[in-house]
Each structure stands twice: as structure tokens, then as C-alpha cells.
Design a protein around this motif. Structure first.
Motif, mmCIF file in Angstrom:
data_model
loop_
_atom_site.group_PDB
_atom_site.id
_atom_site.type_symbol
_atom_site.label_atom_id
_atom_site.label_comp_id
_atom_site.label_asym_id
_atom_site.label_seq_id
_atom_site.Cartn_x
_atom_site.Cartn_y
_atom_site.Cartn_z
ATOM 1 N N GLU A 173 0.824 -1.208 0.000
ATOM 2 C CA GLU A 173 0.000 0.000 0.000
ATOM 3 C C GLU A 173 0.856 1.255 0.000
ATOM 4 N N ASN A 174 1.976 1.231 0.730
ATOM 5 C CA ASN A 174 2.882 2.378 0.729
ATOM 6 C C ASN A 174 3.496 2.611 -0.644
ATOM 7 N N VAL A 175 3.904 1.512 -1.301
ATOM 8 C CA VAL A 175 4.480 1.632 -2.639
ATOM 9 C C VAL A 175 3.459 2.242 -3.595
ATOM 10 N N ARG A 176 2.216 1.817 -3.460
ATOM 11 C CA ARG A 176 1.183 2.397 -4.320
ATOM 12 C C ARG A 176 1.034 3.904 -4.075
ATOM 13 N N ALA A 177 0.973 4.304 -2.818
ATOM 14 C CA ALA A 177 0.782 5.720 -2.491
ATOM 15 C C ALA A 177 1.939 6.576 -3.010
ATOM 16 N N ILE A 178 3.165 6.088 -2.838
ATOM 17 C CA ILE A 178 4.340 6.847 -3.297
ATOM 18 C C ILE A 178 4.388 6.875 -4.818
ATOM 19 N N THR A 179 4.087 5.755 -5.444
ATOM 20 C CA THR A 179 4.071 5.680 -6.909
ATOM 21 C C THR A 179 3.101 6.695 -7.489
ATOM 22 N N GLU A 180 1.897 6.752 -6.949
ATOM 23 C CA GLU A 180 0.895 7.692 -7.454
ATOM 24 C C GLU A 180 1.307 9.149 -7.211
ATOM 25 N N VAL A 290 9.504 4.160 -11.659
ATOM 26 C CA VAL A 290 8.843 4.870 -10.557
ATOM 27 C C VAL A 290 8.647 3.938 -9.373
ATOM 28 N N VAL A 291 8.198 2.720 -9.648
ATOM 29 C CA VAL A 291 7.978 1.753 -8.570
ATOM 30 C C VAL A 291 9.292 1.428 -7.865
ATOM 31 N N ALA A 292 10.391 1.383 -8.616
ATOM 32 C CA ALA A 292 11.699 1.113 -8.002
ATOM 33 C C ALA A 292 12.042 2.177 -6.962
ATOM 34 N N VAL A 293 11.772 3.434 -7.270
ATOM 35 C CA VAL A 293 12.038 4.517 -6.313
ATOM 36 C C VAL A 293 11.130 4.379 -5.086
ATOM 37 N N ALA A 294 9.851 4.133 -5.335
ATOM 38 C CA ALA A 294 8.889 3.997 -4.234
ATOM 39 C C ALA A 294 9.250 2.819 -3.332
#
Length: 347
Positions: A173-180, A290-294
Motif C-alpha cells: 500500500e505504501n508503494v502504491r501511495a508513493i508511486t501515485e 517509478v515503482v523502483a524509487v517507491a
């Protein structure tokens, strides 16, 4: 050809009162006219009346804020996605024209202009934009339902994976929030990447499956941090992608295609030293970048089995200094710009 969507509202932006008057005379029979004498005034009107403006006729050379700056501001606020812009200018250098199109202008009319050309091209642009909005609205309810259903499925899958993994339960869920958050701000930094709201939502949901391949990795009998264990864990990228690629209907499902792409490539590096394929630079899909950064940020600030959590500031410093891999410079600029907003996004 008539205005099929009814009488629209056109914003004319030009520092010359005479030019505004000429354009108003040409268009006022069919359209409601608003005027701005410079870019700052134009942005005030756009922010206030964005839902009712059908078209902007924009000059380039103006005091206080020029036309290019207006286009940039419209990109930052995503107004360019819903309000079409036609440049009307005496500047005819190819550099001006190319820059205008790069920033999202749909047409470029050079002065002195022909009355019929201005009227017809304004009409064409408004009708085209209007039809696109109607088509988007028609499918919006079904799209939202499909994405809500898929989001539920993804949440269930990730709960199954993460309860049996070393990661804390909120990582996906955190990865999703940061990605968005990154995708929502990338357009303000680079016009090369322009994700739509639908892109942001799809990639955000898909990002939650980035480590789905971990459930297929054979961890039994492996000592942590050995070469053998690391090589086995790295297989999760390909295993996850293959799992998703085998799902029925994947070819017609944008979200699943994105998820498979993210699974396979989210451990690639900008310098080509990642895995599984050693892709370099923009040969790595931007969603996976982007997901890699998140993923990296969330893993740094949250405690794992054998690694301490670091502070938010330390995590940002480590990523920016290249201590956690090599990332797209554009994404580093975005990360720095949103850094203060990150802690509030985490669970």
C-alpha cells in the motif's frame, strides 16, 4: 460545420487590446468571450473558470508571464488535459512552433490571420475536445468499477504474499501511495512523461503486485545473504511477471500488463547494472522506474528482519546520493520536490 456541443466559452490571451478585439469580433457570434492581457491574468481566469472554458487562444510574447509559461502552468495543474489551446502569434520560427506543441498546444495559427481559418479551427478544436470528454465520461463508470474490483483482488493477493514474507504488511500500500504521488508530479518536471489520471491509477494499483513473485521463490535451506540466496531471491522478478502473463485475459487488461511489466523490471537500474536483463536508461519502462524509487524509499524507512529503519531525511539522502542504486535523474528531481509529503503517505 456547426458547434455540436453548444455555445462554448473562449479565453483570448494577448497583451494587444486590438488583437483581442479582432479575435472577439470573429468569434463572439458563436462563443462567449473572456479576455486576459497577460499570462498571470489568464491563469487566474483558468483556475477560476476551468470547468466552463472550452478553448484558449494564446499569444506567446507577453509581459509578466508569456505564453510558454502559461502552457507550463497548465501542465503542472493538469488543465492542459481538459482545456485545448491554440497559439495565435506573429512568431513563426520553428523553435517557437515546436516548443508550443511540446507543451501541449493543439494548433498554431500565425498572424496576420484569416477570419475563416480562426473561426473554423477554433470550432474544430472545441468539437474534437468535447467529443473526447464525452467518450471519456461514457466509459468512466465502468472503468471505475473495473478498477475498484481489481484493486480489491490486488489487496487480497498482497495480503497473502506479505503475511508469509519478511516485509511489513503495509509495504504494498505504501508503494502504491508513493508511486501515485511521483506520477502526479512528474509532468511538472519533465514534459517527456505525461501520465493521465487513468495511467496514474492503473500503475498505482499494479505497483502493489511488484513482489508477487516472492511467493514462488524457493527459500528453503538457503542461508541469508549468500550468493546462492541472493540469486534465488532475484528470480522473483521473472517469476512474478510470468505468473501475471499466464492469467486469462491479460492481453486485454491494461492493469495486468502494467503489473507484469513492473514485476519484471522494477530492479533494473538507470546505469544498466540491475536485473534481470540489465536494461539501461529509458529502455526501462517508466512505470517500473517509478515503482523502483517507491519500493526503495519504503524499505529504507521501515524496519525489516535484519536491517534497521532509517529516518526520512536519511532515506532521501541515500537515494539522492546513489547509495541505493542508480535512478532516472528526472525521478530524483521529482522525489526531492515531494519529499516533505512522503511521511504522511505511509501507513
Amino acid at each position: 460545420m456547426r458547434n455540436v456541443l453548444g455555445k462554448g466559452k473562449i479565453l483570448i490571451v494577448d497583451d494587444s487590446e486590438m488583437n483581442r478585439s479582432i479575435l472577439s469580433d470573429i468569434l463572439s457570434d458563436e462563443y462567449e468571450i473572456m479576455e486576459a492581457s497577460d499570462g498571470l491574468q489568464a491563469m487566474e481566469l483558468l483556475n477560476k473558470y476551468s470547468s466552463s472554458i472550452s478553448l484558449v487562444l494564446l499569444d506567446i510574447v507577453m509581459p509578466r508571464m508569456d505564453g510558454f509559461s502559461v502552457l507550463s502552468k497548465m501542465n503542472e495543474s493538469h488543465l492542459i488535459e481538459t482545456i485545448p489551446v491554440i497559439i495565435i502569434s506573429s512568431e513563426n520560427a520553428s523553435l517557437y512552433v515546436e516548443r508550443a506543441y511540446e507543451l501541449g498546444a493543439l494548433d498554431y495559427i500565425q498572424r496576420p490571420f484569416d477570419t475563416l481559418v480562426v473561426r473554423q479551427r477554433s470550432l474544430n478544436t472545441i468539437n474534437l475536445s468535447g467529443r473526447q470528454k464525452l467518450l471519456a465520461a461514457t466509459g468512466e463508470d465502468q472503468l471505475s468499477k473495473n478498477e475498484a474490483d481489481m484493486s480489491t483482488i490486488v489487496n487480497l493477493l498482497m495480503n497473502l504474499v506479505e503475511f508469509g514474507s519478511i516485509d511489513h504488511g503495509y509495504h504494498a500500500e505504501n508503494v502504491r501511495a508513493i508511486t501515485e504521488l511521483i506520477l502526479s508530479n512528474i509532468g511538472a518536471v519533465s514534459f517527456k512523461y505525461k501520465p493521465t489520471p487513468s495511467d496514474i491509477q492503473n500503475v498505482g494499483i499494479a505497483s502493489m503486485l511488484h513482489d508477487i513473485g516472492m511467493c514462488a521463490v524457493n527459500k528453503s535451506g538457503l542461508k541469508p545473504d549468500t550468493d546462492e540466496a541472493i540469486a534465488e531471491l532475484q528470480k522473483h522478478t521473472v517469476l512474478g511477471a510470468e505468473m501475471l502473463e499466464k492469467l486469462k485475459g491479460k492481453e486485454d487488461n491494461t492493469l495486468l500488463r502494467r503489473a507484469a511489466e513492473i514485476c519484471r523490471y522494477h530492479h533494473e537500474r538507470w546505469d544498466g547494472k540491475g536485473y534481470p536483463e540489465g536494461l539501461k536508461g529509458d529502455s526501462i519502462p517508466i512505470a517500473a522506474q517509478v515503482v523502483a524509487v517507491a519500493d526503495t524509499y519504503d524499505r529504507l524507512v521501515n524496519k525489516r528482519l535484519n536491517k534497521r529503519a532509517v529516518s526520512h531525511d536519511e532515506a532521501i539522502t541515500k537515494i539522492m546520493n546513489g547509495e541505493c542504486g542508480a535512478f532516472n535523474p528526472v525521478l530524483m528531481i521529482v522525489l526531492k520536490s515531494i519529499a516533505d509529503s512522503l511521511p504522511a503517505k505511509l501507513k
